[in-house]
Motif scaffolding. Sequence first.
Motif, PDB file in Angstrom:
ATOM      1  N   UNK A  24       0.822  -1.207   0.000  1.00 29.07           N
ATOM      2  CA  UNK A  24       0.000   0.000   0.000  1.00 29.07           C
ATOM      3  C   UNK A  24       0.861   1.265   0.000  1.00 29.07           C
ATOM      4  N   UNK A  25       2.001   1.211   0.697  1.00 28.86           N
ATOM      5  CA  UNK A  25       2.894   2.375   0.723  1.00 28.86           C
ATOM      6  C   UNK A  25       3.395   2.689  -0.685  1.00 28.86           C
ATOM      7  N   UNK A  26       3.779   1.659  -1.430  1.00 27.84           N
ATOM      8  CA  UNK A  26       4.247   1.861  -2.805  1.00 27.84           C
ATOM      9  C   UNK A  26       3.130   2.434  -3.672  1.00 27.84           C
ATOM     10  N   UNK A  27       1.889   1.988  -3.443  1.00 26.34           N
ATOM     11  CA  UNK A  27       0.751   2.503  -4.208  1.00 26.34           C
ATOM     12  C   UNK A  27       0.508   3.981  -3.881  1.00 26.34           C
ATOM     13  N   UNK A  28       0.630   4.341  -2.624  1.00 28.42           N
ATOM     14  CA  UNK A  28       0.493   5.753  -2.235  1.00 28.42           C
ATOM     15  C   UNK A  28       1.557   6.601  -2.914  1.00 28.42           C
ATOM     16  N   UNK A  29       2.794   6.109  -2.894  1.00 31.64           N
ATOM     17  CA  UNK A  29       3.893   6.859  -3.501  1.00 31.64           C
ATOM     18  C   UNK A  29       3.695   7.013  -5.010  1.00 31.64           C
ATOM     19  N   UNK A  30       3.183   5.945  -5.639  1.00 30.51           N
ATOM     20  CA  UNK A  30       2.970   5.978  -7.089  1.00 30.51           C
ATOM     21  C   UNK A  30       1.878   6.976  -7.469  1.00 30.51           C
ATOM     22  N   UNK A  31       1.024   7.322  -6.514  1.00 31.85           N
ATOM     23  CA  UNK A  31      -0.064   8.267  -6.785  1.00 31.85           C
ATOM     24  C   UNK A  31       0.191   9.641  -6.175  1.00 31.85           C
ATOM     25  N   UNK A  32       1.471   9.918  -5.908  1.00 36.70           N
ATOM     26  CA  UNK A  32       1.860  11.247  -5.467  1.00 36.70           C
ATOM     27  C   UNK A  32       1.487  11.592  -4.036  1.00 36.70           C
ATOM     28  N   UNK A  33       1.355  10.586  -3.165  1.00 35.19           N
ATOM     29  CA  UNK A  33       0.922  10.828  -1.790  1.00 35.19           C
ATOM     30  C   UNK A  33       2.037  10.584  -0.771  1.00 35.19           C
ATOM     31  N   UNK A  34       3.289  10.640  -1.232  1.00 31.09           N
ATOM     32  CA  UNK A  34       4.416  10.328  -0.343  1.00 31.09           C
ATOM     33  C   UNK A  34       4.486  11.268   0.850  1.00 31.09           C
ATOM     34  N   UNK A  35       4.455  12.562   0.584  1.00 32.26           N
ATOM     35  CA  UNK A  35       4.584  13.527   1.675  1.00 32.26           C
ATOM     36  C   UNK A  35       3.421  13.426   2.651  1.00 32.26           C
ATOM     37  N   UNK A  36       2.254  13.138   2.130  1.00 27.59           N
ATOM     38  CA  UNK A  36       1.075  13.030   2.976  1.00 27.59           C
ATOM     39  C   UNK A  36       1.179  11.836   3.914  1.00 27.59           C
TER      40      UNK A  36
END
Length: 472
Positions: free
Chosen positions: A328-340
């Motif tokens: 899920x972390x990789x999916x968040x990062x792939x959708x531009x949500x890393x900082x969040x």
Amino acid sequence: MIKPIMSAPQIPESSAGLTDVYSPRSSYIHRYHKELAAQRQFDLMSAKLSESVWEGCETIDEAEAPSTPEAVEPPKVTATSGKCAYCFTETSRKCSRCRGPWVCNDSCEVAWGYYDHNFTCALGRPLDTADYLLRACWRNTLPEDDETNEDFRFASFASAFDKLKLLGLYTQLARGIGVGSRELRQWQLEGTLVANITSKFEARHEGYRGPYYTWFREHLHVFNSTAQPADFIRVALPYLDPEDRSKELHELTPRAKQQSFILYAMLLNGYHPNPSTNEELSRDLYFKFGFVAGRGLESEKVLHLLYRTLISKCSFKEFWTAFESNNLIALMDANGLTEWRKRIQHLDAFLKIKPRGWCPSVWHLRLFTHTIDVDPPRYITVDYGFFNCNTVEEKFALKDVYKGLLESSEVDPMELHAACIKGKLYDFARQYRPNLEKRFKRLMKNTYPLPTEVEWAGMCTDGAVMIHGANV
């Protein structure tokens, strides 16, 4: 099962002025007697504690006692004024019914009554669901009890967003138009809620009716229907593949797809999993999707919004397969949500823990502190000192200390975990609660530190805890 965006704590009914001509609902009676019994138990324990304080104290013979001047009791002074409970203006006026709190005028008395005082004032009648609704309006919180939700049609809506709009409608009626609890109660009993709400708003100029009345008109079909409440999961059905949409919930496989679908339904309806219920499913989702891994309660709200944003950016299949594979972390990062997602300090490490993998027991402790359970799982009992508790009161007291620590944004749960495996729980707690009672030094004692360094100390998996190099 779910935690709404807004919630209201439930407060027991006032017993003032019960009469034989009124038959309150059984749940109110049950709650009243339960609170009464708890108060009697508390009074008894207080009396025993007072006696025990003086036990063992040496008495002084009258002849040996030093002579002291006789104390003169100062005359009691009755205050003639005080600050208004609602607006804090200095006033000499008190509540017209019970002569209790200072309230400077009729308007403040009404406002303070609905906000809180009606639940302790001598109303001359029992409280009912209209009183609970009015309190929710003045506090701007959704009502929690089932009776109020059913009587005033909150239960007819699955979405928290719709429930908040309904609360806004009632708030405008109560605080803007001046409709009282007795009037609302009468409408509810007569079955004329819709007609009277419409009449009150239509009597106002169109420019003063507000957006909640517009929403009300758009949802008249719900208010005029006697059907069951809207299906909670219906809003998430379009996210499923066509072949899955006609299946029952238990037929969705694999398990990760089923759990992800339920989370979607919660998020789309404005909720996230609530661990304080007795439902195992809600606790499971709260834990597995990382709501437990934050720092303080604010992180739960952040994660709720993070997931809502993520599901708007990815497909359902991408989401549930990422959840199944701990990506899920990789999916968040792939959708531009890393900082969040980095705003939730330990989310990355937590969501990468694989099924049957070792997990710091502090996360299970945080889950336990949210529940109504008395006895913790055995790995929490071992790590956090609950085996030292001799009474239920000690268990609740210890649980409350940990809950206070883990709900604070100042406390890093992993620092509590580190204190656990060092055997320094009491010292750690005192950093944030300097006045913590000394009895907790005994209650927080555990079997750490270990004589030799163990890699999996303070870790657990599937009901097991690793301590002294062995499964317990």
